[in-house]
Design a protein around this motif. Sequence first.
Motif, PDB file in Angstrom:
ATOM      1  N   ALA A  68      -1.613   5.587  -6.769  1.00  0.00           N
ATOM      2  CA  ALA A  68      -0.436   5.273  -7.598  1.00  0.00           C
ATOM      3  C   ALA A  68      -0.822   4.338  -8.743  1.00  0.00           C
ATOM      4  O   ALA A  68      -0.400   4.528  -9.885  1.00  0.00           O
ATOM      5  CB  ALA A  68       0.649   4.636  -6.732  1.00  0.00           C
ATOM      6  N   ARG A  69      -1.666   3.359  -8.460  1.00  0.00           N
ATOM      7  CA  ARG A  69      -2.078   2.417  -9.508  1.00  0.00           C
ATOM      8  C   ARG A  69      -2.788   3.161 -10.640  1.00  0.00           C
ATOM      9  O   ARG A  69      -2.564   2.885 -11.821  1.00  0.00           O
ATOM     10  CB  ARG A  69      -3.037   1.364  -8.937  1.00  0.00           C
ATOM     11  CG  ARG A  69      -2.374   0.426  -7.961  1.00  0.00           C
ATOM     12  CD  ARG A  69      -3.404  -0.489  -7.307  1.00  0.00           C
ATOM     13  NE  ARG A  69      -2.790  -1.253  -6.238  1.00  0.00           N
ATOM     14  CZ  ARG A  69      -3.424  -2.185  -5.535  1.00  0.00           C
ATOM     15  NH1 ARG A  69      -4.671  -2.476  -5.781  1.00  0.00           N
ATOM     16  NH2 ARG A  69      -2.801  -2.833  -4.577  1.00  0.00           N
ATOM     17  N   ASN A 109       0.802  -1.215   0.000  1.00  0.00           N
ATOM     18  CA  ASN A 109       0.000   0.000   0.000  1.00  0.00           C
ATOM     19  C   ASN A 109       0.843   1.277   0.000  1.00  0.00           C
ATOM     20  O   ASN A 109       0.548   2.220   0.713  1.00  0.00           O
ATOM     21  CB  ASN A 109      -0.900  -0.020   1.237  1.00  0.00           C
ATOM     22  CG  ASN A 109      -2.158   0.773   1.005  1.00  0.00           C
ATOM     23  OD1 ASN A 109      -2.634   0.867  -0.122  1.00  0.00           O
ATOM     24  ND2 ASN A 109      -2.685   1.373   2.044  1.00  0.00           N
ATOM     25  N   LEU A 110       1.888   1.296  -0.804  1.00  0.00           N
ATOM     26  CA  LEU A 110       2.782   2.450  -0.804  1.00  0.00           C
ATOM     27  C   LEU A 110       2.229   3.572  -1.669  1.00  0.00           C
ATOM     28  O   LEU A 110       1.566   3.333  -2.669  1.00  0.00           O
ATOM     29  CB  LEU A 110       4.153   2.027  -1.354  1.00  0.00           C
ATOM     30  CG  LEU A 110       4.839   0.931  -0.562  1.00  0.00           C
ATOM     31  CD1 LEU A 110       5.981   0.331  -1.352  1.00  0.00           C
ATOM     32  CD2 LEU A 110       5.345   1.490   0.764  1.00  0.00           C
ATOM     33  N   SER A 111       2.565   4.782  -1.289  1.00  0.00           N
ATOM     34  CA  SER A 111       2.157   5.924  -2.110  1.00  0.00           C
ATOM     35  C   SER A 111       3.122   6.032  -3.286  1.00  0.00           C
ATOM     36  O   SER A 111       4.195   5.426  -3.284  1.00  0.00           O
ATOM     37  CB  SER A 111       2.217   7.202  -1.281  1.00  0.00           C
ATOM     38  OG  SER A 111       3.566   7.508  -1.024  1.00  0.00           O
ATOM     39  N   LEU A 112       2.731   6.829  -4.267  1.00  0.00           N
ATOM     40  CA  LEU A 112       3.577   7.030  -5.442  1.00  0.00           C
ATOM     41  C   LEU A 112       4.959   7.510  -5.013  1.00  0.00           C
ATOM     42  O   LEU A 112       5.990   7.002  -5.484  1.00  0.00           O
ATOM     43  CB  LEU A 112       2.902   8.081  -6.338  1.00  0.00           C
ATOM     44  CG  LEU A 112       3.377   8.229  -7.767  1.00  0.00           C
ATOM     45  CD1 LEU A 112       3.290   6.912  -8.506  1.00  0.00           C
ATOM     46  CD2 LEU A 112       2.548   9.295  -8.478  1.00  0.00           C
ATOM     47  N   LYS A 163      10.473   6.031  -4.509  1.00  0.00           N
ATOM     48  CA  LYS A 163      11.760   6.332  -3.856  1.00  0.00           C
ATOM     49  C   LYS A 163      12.380   5.017  -3.341  1.00  0.00           C
ATOM     50  O   LYS A 163      13.534   4.717  -3.582  1.00  0.00           O
ATOM     51  CB  LYS A 163      11.545   7.307  -2.693  1.00  0.00           C
ATOM     52  CG  LYS A 163      12.842   7.687  -2.011  1.00  0.00           C
ATOM     53  CD  LYS A 163      12.616   8.775  -0.982  1.00  0.00           C
ATOM     54  CE  LYS A 163      13.908   9.164  -0.294  1.00  0.00           C
ATOM     55  NZ  LYS A 163      14.593   8.053   0.361  1.00  0.00           N
ATOM     56  N   GLY A 164      11.555   4.238  -2.660  1.00  0.00           N
ATOM     57  CA  GLY A 164      12.059   2.986  -2.086  1.00  0.00           C
ATOM     58  C   GLY A 164      12.544   2.028  -3.155  1.00  0.00           C
ATOM     59  O   GLY A 164      13.646   1.491  -3.070  1.00  0.00           O
ATOM     60  N   PHE A 186       1.752  -3.771  -8.884  1.00  0.00           N
ATOM     61  CA  PHE A 186       0.630  -2.990  -8.361  1.00  0.00           C
ATOM     62  C   PHE A 186       0.324  -3.320  -6.898  1.00  0.00           C
ATOM     63  O   PHE A 186      -0.175  -2.489  -6.168  1.00  0.00           O
ATOM     64  CB  PHE A 186      -0.618  -3.215  -9.220  1.00  0.00           C
ATOM     65  CG  PHE A 186      -0.708  -2.275 -10.383  1.00  0.00           C
ATOM     66  CD1 PHE A 186       0.435  -1.864 -11.053  1.00  0.00           C
ATOM     67  CD2 PHE A 186      -1.931  -1.793 -10.827  1.00  0.00           C
ATOM     68  CE1 PHE A 186       0.373  -0.997 -12.137  1.00  0.00           C
ATOM     69  CE2 PHE A 186      -2.005  -0.924 -11.900  1.00  0.00           C
ATOM     70  CZ  PHE A 186      -0.863  -0.524 -12.561  1.00  0.00           C
ATOM     71  N   GLN A 187       0.613  -4.552  -6.508  1.00  0.00           N
ATOM     72  CA  GLN A 187       0.256  -4.933  -5.137  1.00  0.00           C
ATOM     73  C   GLN A 187       1.018  -4.131  -4.086  1.00  0.00           C
ATOM     74  O   GLN A 187       0.623  -4.093  -2.939  1.00  0.00           O
ATOM     75  CB  GLN A 187       0.441  -6.437  -4.893  1.00  0.00           C
ATOM     76  CG  GLN A 187       1.853  -6.945  -5.008  1.00  0.00           C
ATOM     77  CD  GLN A 187       2.081  -7.596  -6.363  1.00  0.00           C
ATOM     78  OE1 GLN A 187       1.684  -7.042  -7.386  1.00  0.00           O
ATOM     79  NE2 GLN A 187       2.714  -8.745  -6.399  1.00  0.00           N
ATOM     80  N   TYR A 188       2.101  -3.505  -4.495  1.00  0.00           N
ATOM     81  CA  TYR A 188       2.878  -2.724  -3.530  1.00  0.00           C
ATOM     82  C   TYR A 188       2.337  -1.312  -3.340  1.00  0.00           C
ATOM     83  O   TYR A 188       2.688  -0.635  -2.391  1.00  0.00           O
ATOM     84  CB  TYR A 188       4.339  -2.600  -3.986  1.00  0.00           C
ATOM     85  CG  TYR A 188       5.015  -3.931  -4.190  1.00  0.00           C
ATOM     86  CD1 TYR A 188       5.283  -4.751  -3.101  1.00  0.00           C
ATOM     87  CD2 TYR A 188       5.369  -4.368  -5.450  1.00  0.00           C
ATOM     88  CE1 TYR A 188       5.897  -5.972  -3.282  1.00  0.00           C
ATOM     89  CE2 TYR A 188       5.979  -5.589  -5.638  1.00  0.00           C
ATOM     90  CZ  TYR A 188       6.235  -6.383  -4.547  1.00  0.00           C
ATOM     91  OH  TYR A 188       6.832  -7.594  -4.727  1.00  0.00           O
ATOM     92  N   TYR A 189       1.530  -0.871  -4.311  1.00  0.00           N
ATOM     93  CA  TYR A 189       1.147   0.543  -4.339  1.00  0.00           C
ATOM     94  C   TYR A 189      -0.313   0.758  -3.952  1.00  0.00           C
ATOM     95  O   TYR A 189      -1.140  -0.139  -4.078  1.00  0.00           O
ATOM     96  CB  TYR A 189       1.366   1.091  -5.749  1.00  0.00           C
ATOM     97  CG  TYR A 189       2.829   1.341  -6.072  1.00  0.00           C
ATOM     98  CD1 TYR A 189       3.435   2.539  -5.758  1.00  0.00           C
ATOM     99  CD2 TYR A 189       3.596   0.364  -6.704  1.00  0.00           C
ATOM    100  CE1 TYR A 189       4.774   2.772  -6.062  1.00  0.00           C
ATOM    101  CE2 TYR A 189       4.931   0.583  -7.010  1.00  0.00           C
ATOM    102  CZ  TYR A 189       5.514   1.792  -6.684  1.00  0.00           C
ATOM    103  OH  TYR A 189       6.829   2.022  -6.981  1.00  0.00           O
TER     104      TYR A 189
END
Length: 372
Positions: free
Chosen positions: A327-328, A155-158, A163-164, A320-323
């Motif tokens: 962001a998606r 669930n990361l933001s754009l 950055k990560g 996509f599962q990270y964002y």
Amino acid sequence: MISFKLLSEAGHLPAINKGTGAWFGSKTLNVDIGQNTVLLLRSPDGSFGAAISSSDSANAYKQTLVHLIKTTVARFSREGFPAALMEAAIVGGADNARWKWDRMLEIVKNDFTNIKKFDEGGLYYRTIHFDPKSGLVTVARKQANPNDWNPASANLSLESGTKGFSEGHAGGVVANATRFFREKTSFTALREVVIPTHLAETPDEPFLFWSAACSAGAEAYSYAMYIHRLLTRAKATCPFKVFATDINQKLIEGAKNGEYKANKNDIKEYRAYFQRYGEISGETVRFGKEIRQFISFGTFDLKQRPRRKGFRMIVCANVFQYYDDEARTHFLENFISAVRRPGYIFVGPVRDPIIHALRLKKLAKYKMLMVE
Ligand SMILES: C[S@@+](CC[C@H](N)C(=O)[O-])C[C@H]1O[C@@H](n2cnc3c(N)ncnc32)[C@H](O)[C@@H]1O
């Protein structure tokens, strides 16, 4: 007092409870926590204990945990133990689900002081036995294959995600696992829909394919080999190119070498491809010039609007599962701007309202989206 015992790796503990829940008892609690983190609570006299764990993804994780903890505290209170008296410990949580450990600590740190911490990190599936009476938590763990790991969602933001990932990890998640011929339905879609459509509609135009977020490049070589084979069989005259990008420069530099350590199963399963387009020596696969000329590797952050257009198909698998949804949506808008119509986009999970808002069509059989 809660104390800890680790079984040898071969040790085995049968588990009764699994997934998401709060389990109570005065006798042993047996829980399969997988790669999750578990919160253990115990009354100081050992007459009552609980284990709380959730395999929910980030969106729901906090909500679920807060609810489970509230229920548990109320139950302890009915048994005569206010939260301030309870003993607490956090156990488990694999490196690639690190965010669960962090989030759980964040959620519980004000309710329970002096929380003990046991067996954090590593790439393990865990089952635990917790005996409230003695306070002993026994952990059995089994090595996990990072390629099997489904991170659910970080669930990361754009901003934080890009950055990560440019540094090789995000939100505590090391996420560049990849494999040859990984997303089977995308290959079926190429064979049954995408290439036939291209050859019917624009047989002389170049077939452009984008492996967006290609990690170490096994994906790009897989698609290049497959597309080359399909076009050759169809006696197609159009040129083709696989553009393969990732935000992580180190991965791209490695991908350009075209040399991979392949596991025995891959070599067994894809031997014909590896031999046709490269050479196998021991467990090393080296791709040859013929296939490499069809792939163009480069670094690219999906946050940016792509300058190149005209892709018939874009694959952005296992990203996509990270964002988060914002962001998606942003990534999808970028992809839509870059495809030739009809265009095909293969990505990870996207919620229906986003698909509708972007006027995309779902091709459920192929788990793929279409831009008409
Ligand atoms: C789990 S790997 C998936 C690799 C490959 N697509 C597959 O399915 O096997 C995720 C990849 O996404 C890349 N990535 C994450 N965010 C990105 C972004 N904003 N732009 C480009 N690549 C990104 C990471 O660097 C990582 O290599």
